[in-house]
Design a protein around this motif. Structure first.
Motif, PDB file in Angstrom:
ATOM      1  N   CYS A 113      69.331  -8.462 -42.701  1.00  0.00           N
ATOM      2  CA  CYS A 113      70.993  -8.653 -41.908  1.00  0.00           C
ATOM      3  C   CYS A 113      71.082  -8.106 -43.970  1.00  0.00           C
ATOM      4  CB  CYS A 113      71.032 -10.016 -42.310  1.00  0.00           C
ATOM      5  SG  CYS A 113      72.667 -10.431 -42.019  1.00  0.00           S
ATOM      6  N   ASP A 115      74.231  -8.931 -45.315  1.00  0.00           N
ATOM      7  CA  ASP A 115      75.292 -10.998 -45.542  1.00  0.00           C
ATOM      8  C   ASP A 115      73.652 -11.108 -45.932  1.00  0.00           C
ATOM      9  OD1 ASP A 115      77.556  -9.568 -44.482  1.00  0.00           O
ATOM     10  OD2 ASP A 115      77.216 -10.694 -42.927  1.00  0.00           O
ATOM     11  N   LYS A 146      67.868 -13.689 -33.800  1.00  0.00           N
ATOM     12  CA  LYS A 146      68.025 -15.635 -34.359  1.00  0.00           C
ATOM     13  C   LYS A 146      67.505 -16.225 -33.950  1.00  0.00           C
ATOM     14  CE  LYS A 146      72.159 -14.272 -35.065  1.00  0.00           C
ATOM     15  NZ  LYS A 146      72.026 -12.333 -34.287  1.00  0.00           N
ATOM     16  N   ARG A 160      74.086 -17.490 -36.825  1.00  0.00           N
ATOM     17  CA  ARG A 160      75.055 -15.938 -37.528  1.00  0.00           C
ATOM     18  C   ARG A 160      74.213 -16.221 -39.047  1.00  0.00           C
ATOM     19  NH1 ARG A 160      79.909 -16.213 -35.568  1.00  0.00           N
ATOM     20  NH2 ARG A 160      80.479 -14.169 -34.659  1.00  0.00           N
ATOM     21  N   THR A 163      71.870 -18.514 -43.041  1.00  0.00           N
ATOM     22  CA  THR A 163      72.690 -19.473 -42.527  1.00  0.00           C
ATOM     23  C   THR A 163      72.530 -21.332 -43.980  1.00  0.00           C
ATOM     24  OG1 THR A 163      73.901 -19.895 -40.682  1.00  0.00           O
ATOM     25  CG2 THR A 163      73.543 -22.114 -41.341  1.00  0.00           C
ATOM     26  N   GLU A 178      77.024 -16.778 -43.066  1.00  0.00           N
ATOM     27  CA  GLU A 178      77.056 -15.933 -43.445  1.00  0.00           C
ATOM     28  C   GLU A 178      77.768 -15.770 -44.807  1.00  0.00           C
ATOM     29  OE1 GLU A 178      77.499 -12.581 -40.140  1.00  0.00           O
ATOM     30  OE2 GLU A 178      79.905 -13.160 -41.029  1.00  0.00           O
ATOM     31  N   TYR A 201      83.068 -19.554 -39.825  1.00  0.00           N
ATOM     32  CA  TYR A 201      82.417 -19.322 -38.537  1.00  0.00           C
ATOM     33  C   TYR A 201      83.790 -20.533 -38.000  1.00  0.00           C
ATOM     34  CZ  TYR A 201      81.389 -14.040 -39.554  1.00  0.00           C
ATOM     35  OH  TYR A 201      81.147 -13.449 -40.330  1.00  0.00           O
TER      36      TYR A 201
END
Length: 203
Positions: A113, A115, A146, A160, A163, A178, A201
């Motif tokens: 990922c 991020d 995930k 996401r 975390t 994220e 989020y």
């Protein structure tokens, strides 16, 4: 009478030739010994060369890991430079040190990922600057769904990554999801101080 002596002489001559012939025939012919070349010792067979295949390199980590796993290939290609180039805002370090006392942090991230590759090295550098104890930091690497490893993701609502979940006395007091809203340092301080905070989020 003369003929008699001649006949005897001839007989004696014939018999003497015959005996010499037999003597010659009786003499064994010397045998020449054959020369036998010694056999050369057989060359020992060379041991078979076993070519072991190169160990497969992990391209994704899934499970509970130590930070050292991120410093090894191929993950070091992004972890090390991103850690090195991040400049920690030292204005917050003293307050973070105090706020992190008695806190545990669980990091859920994916080595696949973008991020996670950006934010995880930054978070680790901030925690290093704040002298955060490594034993209070848990690193969980997840797959692309995930959901795995389920023994760590179940009940943690990981939607996401990365975390970062902050806990005090085993209870969650906040999380950064994220990316930070302001900066990792500022978002962390709000969570640690119990100030109102919503992650990127959260409604």
């Amino acid at each position: 009478m003369k003929h008699f002596y001649i006949t005897l002489a001839l007989l004696a001559l014939i018999s003497s030739c015959d005996s010499s012939k037999k003597a010659v025939e009786a003499t064994p012919t010397p045998q020449v010994a054959e020369t036998v070349e010694p056999k050369k010792p057989a060359k020992p067979a060379l041991p078979a060369v076993v070519v072991k295949p190169a160990p497969k390199q992990k391209t994704m980590l899934v499970g509970k890991e130590d930070r050292s796993a991120l410093k090894q290939a191929p993950f070091d290609s992004w972890f090390n430079p991103n850690y090195a180039k991040y400049v920690v805002n030292t204005d917050y370090i003293n307050d973070l040190e105090k706020g992190l006392e008695g806190i545990t942090i669980t990091t859920f991230m994916g080595t696949w990922c973008g991020d996670s590759k950006r934010e995880t090295p930054r978070m680790f550098k901030i925690l290093d600057e704040a002298s955060f104890k490594n034993q209070d930091l848990e690193l969980i690497t997840v797959d692309r769904t995930k959901k795995k490893p389920t023994m760590y993701t179940d009940g943690n609502n990981i939607i996401r990554v990365p975390t970062f979940i902050f806990k005090k006395d085993g209870k969650e007091i906040g999380r950064i999801v994220e990316r930070p809203v302001e900066s990792l340092e500022e978002d962390m301080l709000k969570i640690l101080n119990g100030e109102p905070y919503k992650h990127s989020y959260e409604n």
